[in-house]
Scaffold this active site. Structure first.
Site, PDB file in Angstrom:
ATOM      1  N   ARG A  80     -23.703 -10.070  35.529  1.00 28.77           N
ATOM      2  CA  ARG A  80     -24.543  -9.012  35.787  1.00 28.77           C
ATOM      3  C   ARG A  80     -26.177  -9.325  35.819  1.00 28.77           C
ATOM      4  NH1 ARG A  80     -23.148  -3.483  37.428  1.00 28.77           N
ATOM      5  NH2 ARG A  80     -24.338  -2.404  35.899  1.00 28.77           N
ATOM      6  N   GLY A  92      -7.248  -6.092   1.667  1.00 31.99           N
ATOM      7  CA  GLY A  92      -7.653  -5.591   0.421  1.00 31.99           C
ATOM      8  C   GLY A  92      -9.437  -5.779   1.437  1.00 31.99           C
ATOM      9  N   THR A  93      -9.999  -4.876   0.827  1.00 35.91           N
ATOM     10  CA  THR A  93     -11.083  -3.990   1.862  1.00 35.91           C
ATOM     11  C   THR A  93     -12.563  -4.895   1.300  1.00 35.91           C
ATOM     12  OG1 THR A  93     -12.407  -2.620  -0.810  1.00 35.91           O
ATOM     13  CG2 THR A  93     -10.549  -1.564   1.042  1.00 35.91           C
ATOM     14  N   GLU A  95      -3.099 -15.632   1.917  1.00 35.43           N
ATOM     15  CA  GLU A  95      -3.416 -14.089   3.241  1.00 35.43           C
ATOM     16  C   GLU A  95      -4.804 -14.265   3.205  1.00 35.43           C
ATOM     17  OE1 GLU A  95      -1.135 -10.394   1.995  1.00 35.43           O
ATOM     18  OE2 GLU A  95      -2.871  -9.210   3.720  1.00 35.43           O
ATOM     19  N   GLU A 139     -15.653  -4.583   0.007  1.00 32.66           N
ATOM     20  CA  GLU A 139     -15.063  -4.164  -0.904  1.00 32.66           C
ATOM     21  C   GLU A 139     -15.023  -5.097  -1.926  1.00 32.66           C
ATOM     22  OE1 GLU A 139     -15.089  -2.056   0.610  1.00 32.66           O
ATOM     23  OE2 GLU A 139     -17.145  -1.538   1.911  1.00 32.66           O
ATOM     24  N   LEU A 141     -24.220  -5.701  24.887  1.00 30.08           N
ATOM     25  CA  LEU A 141     -24.709  -6.353  26.341  1.00 30.08           C
ATOM     26  C   LEU A 141     -23.702  -6.124  27.078  1.00 30.08           C
ATOM     27  CD1 LEU A 141     -25.731  -9.558  24.702  1.00 30.08           C
ATOM     28  CD2 LEU A 141     -27.092  -8.453  25.357  1.00 30.08           C
ATOM     29  N   PRO A 198       0.388   5.577  -0.210  1.00 27.99           N
ATOM     30  CA  PRO A 198      -0.342   7.215   0.321  1.00 27.99           C
ATOM     31  C   PRO A 198      -1.737   6.744  -0.885  1.00 27.99           C
ATOM     32  CG  PRO A 198       1.539   7.206   1.139  1.00 27.99           C
ATOM     33  CD  PRO A 198       1.747   6.251   0.247  1.00 27.99           C
ATOM     34  N   THR A 237       0.409  -1.319  -0.182  1.00 27.19           N
ATOM     35  CA  THR A 237       0.277   0.598   0.444  1.00 27.19           C
ATOM     36  C   THR A 237       0.984   1.258   0.080  1.00 27.19           C
ATOM     37  OG1 THR A 237      -1.449  -1.379   0.857  1.00 27.19           O
ATOM     38  CG2 THR A 237      -1.886   1.148   1.100  1.00 27.19           C
ATOM     39  N   ILE A 268       2.109  -0.343   6.972  1.00 23.61           N
ATOM     40  CA  ILE A 268       3.220  -1.021   6.749  1.00 23.61           C
ATOM     41  C   ILE A 268       3.056  -2.241   8.160  1.00 23.61           C
ATOM     42  CG2 ILE A 268       4.494  -2.413   5.888  1.00 23.61           C
ATOM     43  CD1 ILE A 268       3.385  -1.190   3.808  1.00 23.61           C
TER      44      ILE A 268
HETATM   45  C1  LIG Z   1      -4.148  -2.241  10.330  1.00 23.65           C
HETATM   46  C2  LIG Z   1      -3.710  -1.710   9.101  1.00 23.65           C
HETATM   47  C3  LIG Z   1      -2.606  -2.148   8.565  1.00 23.65           C
HETATM   48  C4  LIG Z   1      -2.415  -3.123   7.239  1.00 23.65           C
HETATM   49  N1  LIG Z   1      -1.355  -3.364   6.648  1.00 23.65           N
HETATM   50  C5  LIG Z   1      -1.042  -3.803   5.844  1.00 23.65           C
HETATM   51  C6  LIG Z   1       0.579  -4.224   5.336  1.00 23.65           C
HETATM   52  O1  LIG Z   1       0.996  -5.540   5.663  1.00 23.65           O
HETATM   53  N2  LIG Z   1       0.767  -3.749   4.118  1.00 23.65           N
HETATM   54  C7  LIG Z   1       0.852  -3.058   3.098  1.00 23.65           C
HETATM   55  O2  LIG Z   1       0.934  -3.326   1.870  1.00 23.65           O
HETATM   56  N3  LIG Z   1      -0.954  -2.962   3.506  1.00 23.65           N
HETATM   57  C8  LIG Z   1      -1.169  -2.319   4.835  1.00 23.65           C
HETATM   58  N4  LIG Z   1      -2.698  -2.033   4.743  1.00 23.65           N
HETATM   59  C9  LIG Z   1      -3.229  -1.139   3.933  1.00 23.65           C
HETATM   60  C10 LIG Z   1      -4.839  -1.930   3.416  1.00 23.65           C
HETATM   61  O3  LIG Z   1      -3.763  -3.049   2.667  1.00 23.65           O
HETATM   62  C11 LIG Z   1      -5.233  -0.655   2.858  1.00 23.65           C
HETATM   63  O4  LIG Z   1      -5.583  -0.203   3.527  1.00 23.65           O
HETATM   64  C12 LIG Z   1      -6.677  -1.668   1.619  1.00 23.65           C
HETATM   65  O5  LIG Z   1      -6.292  -2.360   0.711  1.00 23.65           O
HETATM   66  C13 LIG Z   1      -7.496  -0.221   1.835  1.00 23.65           C
HETATM   67  O6  LIG Z   1      -6.569   0.436   0.398  1.00 23.65           O
HETATM   68  P1  LIG Z   1      -6.939   2.121   0.520  1.00 23.65           P
HETATM   69  O7  LIG Z   1      -6.307   2.629   2.041  1.00 23.65           O
HETATM   70  O8  LIG Z   1      -5.984   2.806   0.094  1.00 23.65           O
HETATM   71  O9  LIG Z   1      -8.285   2.202   0.495  1.00 23.65           O
HETATM   72  P2  LIG Z   1      -9.091   3.069  -0.918  1.00 23.65           P
HETATM   73  O10 LIG Z   1      -8.215   2.487  -1.973  1.00 23.65           O
HETATM   74  O11 LIG Z   1      -8.874   4.098  -1.214  1.00 23.65           O
HETATM   75  O12 LIG Z   1     -10.497   2.311  -0.446  1.00 23.65           O
HETATM   76  C14 LIG Z   1     -11.091   3.494  -0.311  1.00 23.65           C
HETATM   77  C15 LIG Z   1     -12.554   2.974  -0.114  1.00 23.65           C
HETATM   78  O13 LIG Z   1     -12.848   2.725  -1.256  1.00 23.65           O
HETATM   79  C16 LIG Z   1     -13.372   1.306  -1.655  1.00 23.65           C
HETATM   80  N5  LIG Z   1     -13.147   0.787  -3.561  1.00 23.65           N
HETATM   81  C17 LIG Z   1     -11.823   1.386  -3.565  1.00 23.65           C
HETATM   82  N6  LIG Z   1     -12.018   0.738  -5.040  1.00 23.65           N
HETATM   83  C18 LIG Z   1     -13.295   0.284  -5.047  1.00 23.65           C
HETATM   84  C19 LIG Z   1     -13.747  -0.703  -5.899  1.00 23.65           C
HETATM   85  N7  LIG Z   1     -13.194  -0.667  -7.344  1.00 23.65           N
HETATM   86  N8  LIG Z   1     -15.149  -0.957  -5.866  1.00 23.65           N
HETATM   87  C20 LIG Z   1     -15.905  -0.450  -4.437  1.00 23.65           C
HETATM   88  N9  LIG Z   1     -15.305  -0.291  -3.869  1.00 23.65           N
HETATM   89  C21 LIG Z   1     -14.365   0.581  -4.259  1.00 23.65           C
HETATM   90  C22 LIG Z   1     -12.974   0.836  -0.801  1.00 23.65           C
HETATM   91  O14 LIG Z   1     -13.875  -0.195  -0.823  1.00 23.65           O
HETATM   92  C23 LIG Z   1     -12.814   1.178   0.451  1.00 23.65           C
HETATM   93  O15 LIG Z   1     -14.304   1.426   0.744  1.00 23.65           O
HETATM   94  C24 LIG Z   1      -3.268  -2.090   6.425  1.00 23.65           C
HETATM   95  C25 LIG Z   1      -3.868  -1.040   6.627  1.00 23.65           C
HETATM   96  C26 LIG Z   1      -4.761  -1.340   8.128  1.00 23.65           C
HETATM   97  C27 LIG Z   1      -5.485  -0.452   8.279  1.00 23.65           C
END
Ligand SMILES: Cc1cc2nc3c(=O)[nH]c(=O)nc-3n(C[C@H](O)[C@H](O)[C@H](O)COP(=O)(O)OP(=O)(O)OC[C@H]3O[C@@H](n4cnc5c(N)ncnc54)[C@H](O)[C@@H]3O)c2cc1C
Length: 380
Positions: free
Chosen positions: A269, A365-366, A243, A368, A338, A129, A127, A158
């Site tokens: 409780r 991967g979110t 993963e 979505e 609860l 910014p 990932t 990361i």
């Molecule tokens: C605690 C934590 C640990 C993490 N650890 C790692 C790690 O070790 N290594 C690493 O590489 N990354 C890591 N990540 C990053 C994580 O994988 C990303 O945050 C995630 O993949 C989402 O990317 P983004 O934050 O850029 O969101 P975005 O891609 O900007 O998405 C923002 C919103 O838009 C939605 N969206 C985006 N594209 C689409 C689409 N095509 N259709 C529908 N909805 C969409 C998303 O679902 C989300 O709701 C970590 C994140 C967190 C919070």
């Protein structure tokens, strides 16, 4: 996992790992949460006991290709312990496998032993910014210059990022080629030009170090390229099945323990002169959660067994990831309710679980994106 899928050895391993967490992590966990990261000595202890990077070939200190149930037990027990900042699965199941699978003999000899002993924590940097979900759009570049790559760019969020001594960095070696121009390059943390940003402040998982990484003309030898140049995207796609399943397995353990804590609380409780569990609403909520947890457990155990047999596909792993992490979020939210006001107090594990589990539907991967994968595989 349900006992019917485990033999005596699996059960002994589960007991040993559970005891290890209680003995070595529980007494220190508050302090790690305050410090924002887990002490490296804990990783070394885990390595000593054989709980890290199980799949590493025996010649480098591991057990060789290992039945996935052992790895599932580790993820599940971490979830079940409520100490979800312990980032072993990210190292063992999400980062190290790229070296085990795609590394050559020299790279394995250089990196794998430390991954097993815990001396070397390995992170995976995908990932950035400006791009997370759209992995093919990463902007970090690795330009070939003689026998080196010069890396420039930035990664964010990361996991284990500060503790890591090696990061597998997803780079563009040929920016014009899109996903076909992506490669995986291992960067040692002491390389000149490589620096860590701050330990990011998260709403939960406070003992997990989550870092920004900066690469400014970082020179690494071509010997640090994993596998073939231009194949990085495809390697990642292959790795994401495990993963996503691993995240789902941890989420299942997290949902189950939340219900256990809440059952105990509801029995103890009192309100209006009765145990709170005796109100019909509480009983129904507990019944609904127990039902959904049973459905989730049945599905997740089936996914684990499919992965043991090598038949788990990307679509089913995505189903497991979105459905079980959403289940965990629903269950934890209801369990907190609860607990009443006590549920909002961080001294209660349910309060911690509430903020910790929120990330589960985002990383790996979110949810979505999981539905996108499933929908596309359905032909839409
Ligand atoms: C605690 C934590 C640990 C993490 N650890 C790692 C790690 O070790 N290594 C690493 O590489 N990354 C890591 N990540 C990053 C994580 O994988 C990303 O945050 C995630 O993949 C989402 O990317 P983004 O934050 O850029 O969101 P975005 O891609 O900007 O998405 C923002 C919103 O838009 C939605 N969206 C985006 N594209 C689409 C689409 N095509 N259709 C529908 N909805 C969409 C998303 O679902 C989300 O709701 C970590 C994140 C967190 C919070």
């Amino acid at each position: 996992m349900q006992d019917k899928f485990l033999n005596e050895e699996h059960k002994m391993f589960r007991d040993a790992f559970r005891q290890f967490l209680e003995r070595e992590a529980r007494p220190n966990y508050d302090q790690w949460e305050e410090a924002g990261l887990i002490d490296k000595s804990f990783w070394l202890k885990a390595g000593e006991q054989g709980f890290l990077a199980l799949d590493v070939p025996e010649e480098y200190g591991g057990f060789g290709e290992t039945d996935f149930r052992y790895k599932a037990i580790i993820a599940e027990e971490i979830g079940y312990s409520g100490m979800s900042s312990i980032g072993f699965p990210i190292h063992s199941e999400m980062a190290v496998p790229y070296i085990t699978k795609y590394g050559n003999a020299e790279q394995k000899a250089r990196w794998l032993e430390g991954a097993v002993t815990g001396e070397s924590i390995i992170a995976i940097g995908m990932t950035e910014p400006n791009t997370g979900s759209d992995l093919a759009s990463v902007g970090t570049t690795a330009v070939r210059q003689g026998d080196s790559y010069i890396i420039n760019g930035q990664k964010t969020f990361i996991s284990n990022g500060l503790n890591a001594s090696l990061t597998i960095v997803v780079c563009k070696t040929n920016p014009a080629a899109g996903r076909k121009g992506m490669s995986l390059i291992v960067v040692e943390s002491d390389r000149e030009g490589f620096s860590h940003g701050r330990n990011l402040e998260k709403i939960g998982m406070h003992a997990q170090d989550t870092a920004e990484l900066y690469f400014s003309n970082v020179e690494v030898p071509v010997e640090n390229l994993l596998g073939e140049e231009g194949q990085g995207f495809y390697y990642l796609m292959g790795g994401l099945v495990q993963e996503r399943l691993t995240i789902a397995v941890g989420a299942m353990g997290g949902a189950e323990v939340a219900l256990e804590w809440t059952k105990a609380y509801c029995k103890e409780r009192e309100a209006f002169g009765r145990k709170i569990g005796s109100f019909q609403n509480s009983r129904f909520k507990l019944a609904e959660m127990a039902t959904e947890i049973k459905i989730g457990r049945t599905f997740i155990d089936d996914c684990i067994m499919q992965h043991v047999e090598g038949t788990l596909d990307a679509s089913t792993a995505s189903m497991a990831k979105w459905w079980v992490t959403d289940l965990q979020n629903r269950v934890v939210n209801q369990c907190l309710q609860l607990h009443g006001g006590y549920g909002y107090m961080t001294e209660y594990p349910i309060a911690r679980a509430y903020v910790d589990c929120r990330a589960q539907s985002i990383y790996g991967g979110t949810n979505e994106i999981m539905k996108e994968i499933i929908g596309r595989n359905m032909g839409f």
